[in-house]
Scaffold this motif. Structure first.
Motif, PDB file in Angstrom:
ATOM      1  N   ASP A 122     -17.033  35.215  27.635  1.00 10.01           N
ATOM      2  CA  ASP A 122     -16.311  35.478  28.881  1.00 10.01           C
ATOM      3  C   ASP A 122     -15.173  36.474  28.726  1.00 10.01           C
ATOM      4  N   CYS A 168     -20.696  44.437  42.144  1.00 15.29           N
ATOM      5  CA  CYS A 168     -22.139  44.254  41.973  1.00 15.29           C
ATOM      6  C   CYS A 168     -22.896  45.546  42.257  1.00 15.29           C
ATOM      7  N   GLN A 176     -24.151  35.292  28.410  1.00 20.11           N
ATOM      8  CA  GLN A 176     -23.798  35.178  29.817  1.00 20.11           C
ATOM      9  C   GLN A 176     -22.291  35.089  30.005  1.00 20.11           C
ATOM     10  N   THR A 177     -21.840  35.596  31.147  1.00 21.57           N
ATOM     11  CA  THR A 177     -20.420  35.678  31.470  1.00 21.57           C
ATOM     12  C   THR A 177     -20.180  35.165  32.879  1.00 21.57           C
ATOM     13  N   TYR A 229     -28.448  40.144  29.145  1.00 21.63           N
ATOM     14  CA  TYR A 229     -27.086  39.881  29.615  1.00 21.63           C
ATOM     15  C   TYR A 229     -27.127  39.377  31.050  1.00 21.63           C
ATOM     16  N   ARG A 230     -26.466  38.248  31.284  1.00 19.86           N
ATOM     17  CA  ARG A 230     -26.467  37.612  32.604  1.00 19.86           C
ATOM     18  C   ARG A 230     -25.038  37.418  33.090  1.00 19.86           C
ATOM     19  N   ILE A 231     -24.804  37.793  34.349  1.00 15.45           N
ATOM     20  CA  ILE A 231     -23.482  37.631  34.963  1.00 15.45           C
ATOM     21  C   ILE A 231     -23.566  36.572  36.053  1.00 15.45           C
ATOM     22  N   ILE A 277     -28.072  39.789  37.319  1.00 17.24           N
ATOM     23  CA  ILE A 277     -26.896  39.564  38.154  1.00 17.24           C
ATOM     24  C   ILE A 277     -27.248  38.411  39.087  1.00 17.24           C
ATOM     25  N   MET A 297     -21.135  43.671  28.125  1.00 16.03           N
ATOM     26  CA  MET A 297     -22.528  44.068  28.294  1.00 16.03           C
ATOM     27  C   MET A 297     -23.004  44.921  27.121  1.00 16.03           C
ATOM     28  N   ILE A 351     -16.207  43.620  31.569  1.00 10.35           N
ATOM     29  CA  ILE A 351     -17.642  43.342  31.706  1.00 10.35           C
ATOM     30  C   ILE A 351     -18.495  44.406  31.031  1.00 10.35           C
ATOM     31  N   LEU A 411     -17.966  35.702  35.892  1.00  9.57           N
ATOM     32  CA  LEU A 411     -17.118  36.788  36.373  1.00  9.57           C
ATOM     33  C   LEU A 411     -15.850  36.233  37.021  1.00  9.57           C
TER      34      LEU A 411
END
Length: 357
Positions: free
Chosen positions: A113, A205, A150-151, A175-177, A223, A165, A161, A153
């Motif tokens: 994060d 986004c 994963q992060t 990579y997943r947000i 995303i 990434m 970010i 946001l």
């Protein structure tokens, strides 16, 4: 009879961190969590219903000493396993054990994060969490185990970010947000302060979608926002409904079966659902709960046209089904309420007009 294809299995509420956003307020203890034999019994029963995919979460799954046995049991049943972890407890010895599993049957998701120790450690509630998470990421990547980073946001990490990434792609990870903190557990105290306003979220986004279009084929960016807010050419299976109530459920550490892993606190009076708990696998088989409980029967009776707010007018509602019902209930107190991100976008005049009927 409906198939139970996927389970989010919360195998423990124990955790070595104290993340400020934790929706379950995980800590050092877990009250009466299921034993390995009880979990094995659930797996046996669920596979008779068509189980194909399980996500093991916590708390911190690696807090359980029998995690490898649980994974092995699932793979023996030909079930694909995902493990969602903070990464800090991964060691070379543990990762070596995962190397014995077929790569197509397992992947590990590690939360990161922040691109710096200060950002990540503050969010995760422990000094040194960043370095330990990176150690886990390196070990998984070096051993060519499928990896997702994963992060969540927030206002505090939005400017990091791109660097996170880049780190994910350097480690050959997807990579997943996740767009916002769910206002439950400890997250309830920080969600309103740390979540981005809808205008800022959608602008950011848009930049991510632009980036996604330029990525080479071996770099994957997910995303996790509703499909109506996703450009039509970029909608993927990851952005559609979790299929709540139809082929998916959550199991909590004490054996309670619920809508998902994050809904043990909910209740929806508007559809006469007094609790989101359908039963407990210590008293009934998972098949009996999933197929015969009043809770899941009522969920399956909900039609996409029953949804309220902007969801009632959205042209993808039959596929999306309101996206996250827990987030809708937390925000509006109604399981039929609109997805909050979409509703807020609509109220600000930012909901895509082509997505409205």
């Amino acid at each position: 009879m409906p198939e139970l294809i996927s389970i989010y299995f919360n195998i423990t509420n124990r955790c070595n961190l104290k993340c400020i956003h934790c929706g379950l307020s995980s800590g050092v203890t877990s009250e009466r969590e299921l034993t390995f034999q009880e979990i094995k019994n659930v797996i046996d029963d669920a596979c008779e219903l068509g189980l194909r995919y399980v996500t093991l979460i916590g708390g911190e799954p690696f807090s359980r000493k029998d995690l490898i046995k649980i994974v092995q049991e699932l793979i023996n049943h030909d079930v694909r396993v995902a493990i969602s972890t903070n990464g800090t407890l991964l060691t070379s010895t543990i990762v070596a054990e995962f190397c014995n599993f077929p790569r197509e049957k397992i992947f590990i998701g590690i939360s990161l994060d922040g691109a710096t120790p200060n950002t990540h450690d503050t969010f995760r509630g422990m000094n040194g969490a960043f370095d330990l998470a990176l150690r886990g990421i390196r070990l998984v990547s070096e051993n060519k185990i499928p990896l997702l980073i994963q992060t969540v946001l927030t206002k505090n990490n939005i400017f990091e970010i791109n660097e996170i990434m880049s780190m994910a792609f350097r480690y050959k990870a997807w990579y997943r947000i996740i767009p916002s903190i769910l206002a439950t557990g400890r997250g309830k105290a920080v969600a309103s302060d740390l979540n981005l306003p809808i205008e800022s979220l959608l602008k950011f986004c848009a930049l991510l979608f632009k980036k996604k279009r330029t990525l080479p084929s071996d770099q994957h960016l997910v995303i996790a926002i509703p499909p109506a807010l996703t450009p039509p050419d970029l909608i993927e299976y990851e952005s559609l409904s979790c299929d709540w109530g139809r082929s998916f459920c959550g199991i909590l550490p004490n054996g309670d079966v619920s809508l998902c892993h994050a809904s043990d606190f909910c209740g929806g009076a508007s559809v006469e659902i007094p609790s989101f708990i359908a039963g407990n696998v210590r008293q009934q088989k998972i098949g009996q709960i999933f197929n015969e409980s009043e809770f899941f029967k009522k969920l399956r009776q909900i039609n996409a046209n029953d949804l309220k707010g902007v969801c009632s007018r959205c042209c993808v509602r039959k596929d999306c089904r309101g996206y996250c019902r827990v987030r809708a209930y937390v925000e509006y107190g109604d399981i039929l309420a609109p997805e909050p991100l979409c509703q807020k976008a609509y109220e600000q005049g930012l909901f895509p007009k082509y997505a409205l009927e």
